[in-house]
Design an enzyme around this catalytic site. Structure first.
Site, PDB file in Angstrom:
ATOM      1  N   TRP A  65       0.815  -1.225   0.000  1.00 43.63           N
ATOM      2  CA  TRP A  65       0.000   0.000   0.000  1.00 43.63           C
ATOM      3  C   TRP A  65       0.848   1.274   0.000  1.00 43.63           C
ATOM      4  O   TRP A  65       1.841   1.375   0.723  1.00 43.63           O
ATOM      5  CB  TRP A  65      -0.879   0.016   1.261  1.00 43.63           C
ATOM      6  CG  TRP A  65      -1.527   1.340   1.511  1.00 43.63           C
ATOM      7  CD1 TRP A  65      -1.010   2.385   2.243  1.00 43.63           C
ATOM      8  CD2 TRP A  65      -2.783   1.784   1.009  1.00 43.63           C
ATOM      9  NE1 TRP A  65      -1.884   3.445   2.231  1.00 43.63           N
ATOM     10  CE2 TRP A  65      -2.986   3.094   1.484  1.00 43.63           C
ATOM     11  CE3 TRP A  65      -3.775   1.189   0.206  1.00 43.63           C
ATOM     12  CZ2 TRP A  65      -4.141   3.835   1.188  1.00 43.63           C
ATOM     13  CZ3 TRP A  65      -4.920   1.924  -0.079  1.00 43.63           C
ATOM     14  CH2 TRP A  65      -5.094   3.228   0.411  1.00 43.63           C
ATOM     15  N   ASP A 120      -0.214   9.182   0.516  1.00 41.80           N
ATOM     16  CA  ASP A 120       0.324  10.528   0.210  1.00 41.80           C
ATOM     17  C   ASP A 120       1.808  10.586  -0.146  1.00 41.80           C
ATOM     18  O   ASP A 120       2.632   9.926   0.501  1.00 41.80           O
ATOM     19  CB  ASP A 120       0.177  11.453   1.426  1.00 41.80           C
ATOM     20  CG  ASP A 120      -1.170  11.385   2.092  1.00 41.80           C
ATOM     21  OD1 ASP A 120      -2.047  10.650   1.622  1.00 41.80           O
ATOM     22  OD2 ASP A 120      -1.324  12.074   3.111  1.00 41.80           O
ATOM     23  N   GLN A 153       3.684   7.689   2.077  1.00 40.99           N
ATOM     24  CA  GLN A 153       2.989   6.915   3.096  1.00 40.99           C
ATOM     25  C   GLN A 153       2.944   5.469   2.619  1.00 40.99           C
ATOM     26  O   GLN A 153       2.371   5.172   1.566  1.00 40.99           O
ATOM     27  CB  GLN A 153       1.569   7.471   3.276  1.00 40.99           C
ATOM     28  CG  GLN A 153       1.533   8.890   3.829  1.00 40.99           C
ATOM     29  CD  GLN A 153       1.866   8.926   5.298  1.00 40.99           C
ATOM     30  OE1 GLN A 153       1.034   8.599   6.134  1.00 40.99           O
ATOM     31  NE2 GLN A 153       3.090   9.321   5.645  1.00 40.99           N
ATOM     32  N   TRP A 204      -4.283   0.156   3.829  1.00 41.02           N
ATOM     33  CA  TRP A 204      -3.700   1.168   4.711  1.00 41.02           C
ATOM     34  C   TRP A 204      -3.454   0.613   6.115  1.00 41.02           C
ATOM     35  O   TRP A 204      -4.261  -0.146   6.640  1.00 41.02           O
ATOM     36  CB  TRP A 204      -4.648   2.375   4.789  1.00 41.02           C
ATOM     37  CG  TRP A 204      -4.069   3.544   5.509  1.00 41.02           C
ATOM     38  CD1 TRP A 204      -3.302   4.542   4.984  1.00 41.02           C
ATOM     39  CD2 TRP A 204      -4.227   3.849   6.909  1.00 41.02           C
ATOM     40  NE1 TRP A 204      -2.958   5.440   5.975  1.00 41.02           N
ATOM     41  CE2 TRP A 204      -3.505   5.043   7.158  1.00 41.02           C
ATOM     42  CE3 TRP A 204      -4.879   3.221   7.975  1.00 41.02           C
ATOM     43  CZ2 TRP A 204      -3.445   5.639   8.420  1.00 41.02           C
ATOM     44  CZ3 TRP A 204      -4.804   3.812   9.242  1.00 41.02           C
ATOM     45  CH2 TRP A 204      -4.100   5.011   9.454  1.00 41.02           C
ATOM     46  N   ARG A 228      -2.937  17.777  11.620  1.00 40.43           N
ATOM     47  CA  ARG A 228      -1.924  16.981  10.911  1.00 40.43           C
ATOM     48  C   ARG A 228      -1.422  17.601   9.618  1.00 40.43           C
ATOM     49  O   ARG A 228      -2.000  18.513   9.084  1.00 40.43           O
ATOM     50  CB  ARG A 228      -2.463  15.570  10.646  1.00 40.43           C
ATOM     51  CG  ARG A 228      -3.736  15.473   9.839  1.00 40.43           C
ATOM     52  CD  ARG A 228      -4.195  13.999   9.779  1.00 40.43           C
ATOM     53  NE  ARG A 228      -5.424  13.826   9.046  1.00 40.43           N
ATOM     54  CZ  ARG A 228      -6.634  13.951   9.574  1.00 40.43           C
ATOM     55  NH1 ARG A 228      -6.765  14.266  10.850  1.00 40.43           N
ATOM     56  NH2 ARG A 228      -7.720  13.773   8.827  1.00 40.43           N
ATOM     57  N   ASP A 229      -0.316  17.024   9.152  1.00 38.99           N
ATOM     58  CA  ASP A 229       0.275  17.284   7.838  1.00 38.99           C
ATOM     59  C   ASP A 229       0.934  18.670   7.725  1.00 38.99           C
ATOM     60  O   ASP A 229       0.489  19.516   6.940  1.00 38.99           O
ATOM     61  CB  ASP A 229      -0.776  17.085   6.720  1.00 38.99           C
ATOM     62  CG  ASP A 229      -1.552  15.780   6.869  1.00 38.99           C
ATOM     63  OD1 ASP A 229      -0.983  14.819   7.429  1.00 38.99           O
ATOM     64  OD2 ASP A 229      -2.713  15.723   6.439  1.00 38.99           O
ATOM     65  N   GLU A 283      -6.885  18.360   5.233  1.00 38.76           N
ATOM     66  CA  GLU A 283      -5.676  17.544   5.284  1.00 38.76           C
ATOM     67  C   GLU A 283      -4.661  18.108   4.298  1.00 38.76           C
ATOM     68  O   GLU A 283      -5.016  18.782   3.325  1.00 38.76           O
ATOM     69  CB  GLU A 283      -5.989  16.092   4.894  1.00 38.76           C
ATOM     70  CG  GLU A 283      -6.956  15.384   5.837  1.00 38.76           C
ATOM     71  CD  GLU A 283      -7.086  13.893   5.507  1.00 38.76           C
ATOM     72  OE1 GLU A 283      -6.966  13.084   6.434  1.00 38.76           O
ATOM     73  OE2 GLU A 283      -7.302  13.527   4.341  1.00 38.76           O
ATOM     74  N   ASP A 342     -11.071  16.099   3.641  1.00 38.81           N
ATOM     75  CA  ASP A 342     -11.306  14.776   4.212  1.00 38.81           C
ATOM     76  C   ASP A 342     -12.751  14.328   3.920  1.00 38.81           C
ATOM     77  O   ASP A 342     -12.999  13.155   3.682  1.00 38.81           O
ATOM     78  CB  ASP A 342     -11.072  14.852   5.731  1.00 38.81           C
ATOM     79  CG  ASP A 342     -10.828  13.483   6.340  1.00 38.81           C
ATOM     80  OD1 ASP A 342     -10.563  12.533   5.578  1.00 38.81           O
ATOM     81  OD2 ASP A 342     -10.900  13.369   7.568  1.00 38.81           O
TER      82      ASP A 342
HETATM   83  C1  FRU Z   1      -4.245  11.941   3.791  1.00 31.47           C
HETATM   84  C2  FRU Z   1      -3.903  11.409   5.167  1.00 31.47           C
HETATM   85  C3  FRU Z   1      -3.176  12.456   5.994  1.00 31.47           C
HETATM   86  C4  FRU Z   1      -2.425  11.620   6.991  1.00 31.47           C
HETATM   87  C5  FRU Z   1      -2.041  10.417   6.170  1.00 31.47           C
HETATM   88  C6  FRU Z   1      -2.002   9.131   6.928  1.00 31.47           C
HETATM   89  O1  FRU Z   1      -4.474  10.918   2.871  1.00 31.47           O
HETATM   90  O2  FRU Z   1      -5.073  10.987   5.829  1.00 31.47           O
HETATM   91  O3  FRU Z   1      -4.018  13.417   6.574  1.00 31.47           O
HETATM   92  O4  FRU Z   1      -1.323  12.280   7.508  1.00 31.47           O
HETATM   93  O5  FRU Z   1      -2.991  10.329   5.122  1.00 31.47           O
HETATM   94  O6  FRU Z   1      -1.549   8.085   6.114  1.00 31.47           O
END
Ligand code: FRU
Length: 448
Positions: A19, A22, A38, A46, A145-146, A204, A238
């Protein structure tokens, strides 16, 4: 199953297996482009998120490197989530990323390359001060986040970092918080929010970057606002899993950003892409003085199919991003020129007429992957007719490629079976916009 395993792309970046979501911390360093992403090393769905790592000389041909960071501290035990890179000086590089803690609280962490003389930046060290940021009062523990690439503000010679969140007590608003820092260890939350749009929910993967309104060049993230410079805010919603952006004006002193057109604000106006596309992130490519944009292309198949095929997701071909100074209202995107190195053979078709309702087969030798460049001329008389027709078109709500109008859809049918019972359309549609002028829409339709 063997068929599914075989259907991997050789154009777009994807890990060897499992998988991916981002893109993280894209950057250029000592002759190499770096992409982190990711990544679940264990499965095609995921979970257990680490930072996969790959490098390239040309943004097209990639070499896989060992995973750069894994969940190994309380502050990222539930995942090394999305983050961005910042060059604090030409030879000082850091990344900020979100950690999901043992209790699934979202905190921001700092990490450095262990050895800056290694152009491949293979080893990464997490700061002893982690986490460097925790959710501030009033912000949900899972709504923080992010972090973006930081930018330097000249008036106080301090860095700014933006982080997306939401404010449910204020009409489910998407918001951007901004922190000020000098050393990336201690931070001050600036009062208010840099921007907010009610009803859009959690923001996000905020991206914030300057664009030149006078030249076809990219700008470093720290380029100050001023003549010939505008700033773009991009968010990933989101709630509806699409990326939106708006172009506007950044005021570093007041710490605010305003869109040029309030009606087309972030999250309610322009999308970055009208296909399956999310969590995009850009970086300034110092080698070619351009801004390069990555985006995650997820699967539309079921998780079961992903597990059977053993992988899920690709990244887009990186795109060069420019301000469209012809219209003054949107960004232009183009695959980086290096993609042309992948073209093995080509076939050209000219002067093809597309009367209403027509379908024109293009005679290609069989190929599993195509890079298509198409140019359309529209007759003036058709434009006049489109002007006289009703207002209103929208890629997502106008019924896909089957909804016929005066000037659309026209484009290409790709991935079709012989009877055209299954097909994917990539098409344009020209229609009168709410402002009375003509707008061109670029859509794809995977319904069939
Ligand atoms: C976006 C997200 C981010 C987070 C990451 C986790 O796709 O949800 O907000 O940091 O993926 O994998």
């Amino acid at each position: 199953d063997s068929m599914l395993k075989w259907q991997r792309t050789s154009f777009h970046f994807q890990p060897q297996k499992n998988w991916m979501n981002d893109p993280d911390a894209p950057l250029y360093y000592k002759g190499w482009y770096h992409l982190f992403y990711q990544y679940n090393p264990d499965s095609a769905v995921w979970g257990n998120i680490t930072w996969g790592h790959a490098v390239s000389r040309d943004l097209i041909h990639w070499l896989y490197l060992p995973v750069a960071m894994v969940p190994d501290h309380w502050y990222d035990a539930n995942g090394v989530w999305t983050g961005s890179a910042t060059f604090v000086s030409t030879d000082k590089l850091l990344v900020l990323y979100t950690g999901s803690t043992t209790n699934s609280v979202q905190v921001q962490n700092l990490a450095f390359p262990a050895d800056l003389s290694d152009p491949l930046l293979i080893d990464w060290v997490k700061s002893e001060s982690n986490p460097v940021l925790v959710p501030p009062p009033g912000i949900g523990l899972k709504d923080f986040r992010d972090p973006t690439t930081a930018w330097l503000v000249q008036s106080d010679m301090s860095w700014r970092v933006a982080i997306g969140s939401k404010n449910d007590s204020d009409d489910h608003a998407g918001i951007v918080l901004v922190y000020r820092t000098k050393d990336f260890l201690s931070y001050e939350l600036l009062p208010g929010v840099m921007h907010q749009v009610n009803g859009t929910g959690m923001w996000e993967c905020v991206d914030f970057f300057p664009v030149s309104t006078t030249a076809d060049v990219g700008l470093d993230t720290s380029t100050p606002a001023g003549d010939g410079v505008k700033h773009v805010v991009k968010v990933s919603l989101d709630d509806d899993k699409h990326d939106y952006y708006a172009i506007g004006t950044y005021d570093a002193v007041k710490d605010t950003w305003r869109p040029d057109d309030e009606e087309m604000d972030v999250g309610i106006g322009l999308r970055v892409d009208y296909g399956k596309y999310y969590a995009s992130k850009s970086f300034y490519d110092e080698k070619k003085q351009r801004r390069v944009l990555w985006g995650w292309v997820g699967e539309t198949d079921s998780e079961l199919t992903d597990l059977r095929k053993g992988w899920a997701s690709v990244q887009t071909i990186p795109r060069m991003v420019l301000f469209d100074y012809k219209t003054g209202s949107n960004l232009l995107q183009w695959p980086v020129e290096e993609v042309e190195s992948l073209r093995l053979t080509s076939k050209n078709f000219h002067a093809i007429k597309l009367p209403p309702g027509s379908l024109v087969p293009l005679n290609l030798t069989s190929a599993t992957q195509l890079d298509i460049l198409a140019e359309f001329d529209v007759e003036d008389s058709s434009l006049v007719e489109a002007m006289e027709a009703d207002v209103g078109y929208n890629c997502s709500t106008s019924g896909g490629a089957a909804g016929r109008g005066v000037l659309g859809p026209f484009g290409l049918i790709v991935l079709a079976d012989e009877n055209l019972s299954e097909l994917t359309s990539v098409y344009f549609y020209i229609a009168k916009g709410v402002d009375g002028g003509l707008s061109t829409f670029f859509c794809q339709d995977g319904l069939r």
